[in-house]
Design an enzyme around this catalytic site. Structure first.
Site, PDB file in Angstrom:
ATOM      1  N   CYS A 302     -14.386 150.675   9.246  1.00 54.65           N
ATOM      2  CA  CYS A 302     -13.485 151.643   9.894  1.00 54.65           C
ATOM      3  C   CYS A 302     -12.041 151.235   9.613  1.00 54.65           C
ATOM      4  CB  CYS A 302     -13.745 151.734  11.389  1.00 54.65           C
ATOM      5  SG  CYS A 302     -15.485 151.840  11.852  1.00 54.65           S
ATOM      6  N   ALA A 303     -11.706 151.060   8.331  1.00 57.27           N
ATOM      7  CA  ALA A 303     -10.505 150.329   7.939  1.00 57.27           C
ATOM      8  C   ALA A 303      -9.207 151.124   7.978  1.00 57.27           C
ATOM      9  CB  ALA A 303     -10.697 149.767   6.529  1.00 57.27           C
ATOM     10  N   ALA A 304      -9.258 152.436   7.801  1.00 55.98           N
ATOM     11  CA  ALA A 304      -8.019 153.217   7.711  1.00 55.98           C
ATOM     12  C   ALA A 304      -7.201 153.097   9.004  1.00 55.98           C
ATOM     13  CB  ALA A 304      -8.352 154.678   7.433  1.00 55.98           C
ATOM     14  N   PRO A 305      -5.863 153.056   8.877  1.00 57.71           N
ATOM     15  CA  PRO A 305      -5.026 153.245   7.686  1.00 57.71           C
ATOM     16  C   PRO A 305      -4.777 151.976   6.866  1.00 57.71           C
ATOM     17  CG  PRO A 305      -3.625 153.086   9.603  1.00 57.71           C
ATOM     18  CD  PRO A 305      -5.046 153.010  10.114  1.00 57.71           C
ATOM     19  N   GLY A 306      -5.405 150.873   7.217  1.00 56.46           N
ATOM     20  CA  GLY A 306      -5.361 149.702   6.366  1.00 56.46           C
ATOM     21  C   GLY A 306      -4.433 148.584   6.780  1.00 56.46           C
ATOM     22  N   GLY A 307      -3.830 148.670   7.944  1.00 56.83           N
ATOM     23  CA  GLY A 307      -2.930 147.607   8.374  1.00 56.83           C
ATOM     24  C   GLY A 307      -3.626 146.265   8.494  1.00 56.83           C
ATOM     25  N   ASP A 324     -14.390 153.331   5.161  1.00 58.98           N
ATOM     26  CA  ASP A 324     -14.021 154.291   6.191  1.00 58.98           C
ATOM     27  C   ASP A 324     -14.822 155.562   5.957  1.00 58.98           C
ATOM     28  OD1 ASP A 324     -11.606 154.445   8.349  1.00 58.98           O
ATOM     29  OD2 ASP A 324     -12.171 156.450   7.645  1.00 58.98           O
ATOM     30  N   ASP A 368     -13.353 147.362  13.787  1.00 60.86           N
ATOM     31  CA  ASP A 368     -12.382 148.096  14.604  1.00 60.86           C
ATOM     32  C   ASP A 368     -12.995 149.476  14.853  1.00 60.86           C
ATOM     33  OD1 ASP A 368     -10.217 149.156  15.880  1.00 60.86           O
ATOM     34  OD2 ASP A 368      -8.763 148.624  14.340  1.00 60.86           O
ATOM     35  N   CYS A 421      -9.005 149.889  20.607  1.00 56.08           N
ATOM     36  CA  CYS A 421      -7.692 150.135  21.229  1.00 56.08           C
ATOM     37  C   CYS A 421      -7.902 150.959  22.494  1.00 56.08           C
ATOM     38  CB  CYS A 421      -6.737 150.817  20.257  1.00 56.08           C
ATOM     39  SG  CYS A 421      -7.380 152.310  19.479  1.00 56.08           S
TER      40      CYS A 421
END
Length: 473
Positions: A302-307, A324, A368, A421
């Site tokens: 679930c990597a986006a947006p990649g921070g 993602d 995440d 989050c």
């Protein structure tokens, strides 16, 4: 026979006089069925407040019918061909309105007899009231200018022209009775806190000592926080660069620098060169918690947006696979990697599935997972109006499936970092506890629930961290 609903102002008849029946305007002929035109672009000056109010009202109306604010704004910008300056103003009004929507809608309810229709009319009133009800000295526009420009919007738009008199009357009444209207509105929790009642009640139950501070933090304008790329600089060195450029900032984390005043990304020293990235200080805790070592195989699910993907690669020479489920979000990760001079394998894959996995286990996994995002409402104030009470349970069910699926991809003695989050316990602590039992996972030291805060020393969103180690067979 169809008739467009009329909206009446709450007025009191003179003593002994019967209330007058509302007059039907010619455009309200009962034989005419109105056709709404939300995409209509009236002839308004592109640099006028009216143009920006119309764009913001359009975006707010879309949010109230289920569209996320960023997507709503993107549609408005495309339809209106707004200039960069107008886009900034439309966005500012929209976000301001989202943060004050409870109060504005309560004020509209106090001054009208029924909910304004169509939705864009209610949105226009809320946008105007959010500008006018700011504290004295903090109002971005003169109050009478807001009234005049809001009426101009109504006059120019076919969906709103029937209500131009009402827009004028409501906003001018607010000017006359501001103090008493605000006092009456603020008696209601919706207006006092600017959150749905179920959200307020859920926070009081979960955090009986902190719920008010959490609500207040969520209504604040978020800071601009940067992550210093340790491959190219240090926090100390970068603070010196900012000071030389006349940009006030302070350190709020191991790699985190918060600017005292947000500025455009193009104006941030070293951004294009990959010296810094924009990332919340709380989110910057993820990569260090993974305990990375050179040569490891790392999965960022679930990597986006990649921070977090980029931060992992800044900390160690590892092989990262970032997946993602939304293929449209992968280019954003690729752009960040390219700017920073980093490399990862990107795949459009669902973290619930293992069909894409080659069977080689990972040393570290960052999960995440999807959640209600209740901890980042200061950055996304529309979330509180889009979510429903049952969303947390549904998303927690989805996340549990993702976590169990990823666990099989972790090697013995490997570590999985579970991140959300969210502020809701069913998505965070309850989820972590249940996962550990189901999978016989060893729970390691991690921050747990971080409540949103904004102070000189700490300034971060609300996040949850749980770290697990897979026992050797």
């Amino acid at each position: 026979m169809n008739k467009r609903p009329t909206l009446k102002l709450k007025t009191k008849p003179a003593p002994g006089q019967a209330p007058a029946a509302p007059k039907l305007r010619p455009s309200y002929h009962p034989d005419l069925k109105p056709v709404l035109q939300p995409g209509f672009q009236p002839d308004l000056r592109a640099d006028s407040l009216a143009f920006c109010l119309l764009g913001a009202a359009n975006a707010v109306a879309q949010v109230r019918t289920g569209t996320a604010l960023p997507q709503a704004l993107a549609k408005v910008f495309m339809q209106s061909n707004a200039s960069p300056q107008a886009r900034g103003a439309i966005q500012d009004i929209s976000y301001r309105t989202m943060r004050q929507l409870g109060r504005s809608e309560t004020l509209v309810g106090l001054m009208t007899s029924k909910a304004p229709e169509p939705p864009m009319l209610a949105a226009l009133l809320c946008c105007a009231l959010s500008l006018m009800s700011a504290e004295p000295g903090e109002q971005p526009y003169e109050e009478f200018t807001v009234v005049d420009q809001a009426v101009t919007v109504a006059t120019s738009h076919p969906d709103l022209a029937h209500a131009k008199g009402m827009v004028n009357a409501v906003l001018r009444r607010f000017l006359r009775e501001r103090k008493s209207l605000l006092e009456a509105a603020l008696q209601q929790p919706l207006a006092q806190w600017n959150y749905p009642q179920w959200w307020i009640d859920s926070l009081r139950l979960a955090y009986p000592r902190d719920w008010q501070a959490i609500l207040t933090a969520g209504n604040a304008v978020p800071p601009l926080t940067l992550r210093v790329n340790r491959r190219k600089s240090t926090v100390e060195a970068y603070l010196a660069v900012l000071a030389e450029a006349g940009i006030a900032a302070r350190q709020v984390g191991p790699f985190a620098v918060r600017l005292d005043k947000p500025i455009g990304v193009a104006l941030i020293p070293g951004f294009e060169q990959g010296v810094v990235s924009v990332q919340d200080a709380g989110a910057q805790l993820a990569a260090p918690l993974l305990d990375l070592h050179d040569g490891m195989r790392v999965l960022d699910a679930c990597a986006a947006p990649g921070g977090k993907t980029c931060h992992i690669l800044e900390l160690a020479d590892v092989h990262v696979t970032a997946i993602d489920a939304d293929a449209k979000r992968l280019p954003r990760i690729a752009e960040n990697l390219e700017r920073l001079g980093l490399d990862a394998t990107l795949k459009a894959q669902d973290a619930q599935s293992s069909a894409w996995w080659d069977g080689q286990q990972f040393d570290r996994i960052l999960a995440d997972v999807p959640c209600t995002a209740s901890g980042i409402v200061r950055r996304h104030p529309d979330i509180r109006w889009l979510r429903r009470k049952g969303d947390a349970f549904q998303l927690a069910t989805l996340s549990s499936k993702i976590l169990d699926n990823l666990w099989q991809m972790l090697r013995p003695d490997g570590k999985l970092l579970f991140v959300t989050c969210s502020l809701w316990p069913q998505e965070s602590e309850a989820q972590a506890a249940a996962f550990a039992v189901r999978n016989n996972a060893t729970r390691l030291t991690a921050p747990g629930q971080l409540l949103p805060t904004g102070s000189a020393e700490q300034d971060h969103d609300g996040l949850f961290y749980a770290l697990f180690q897979k026992n050797a067979a």
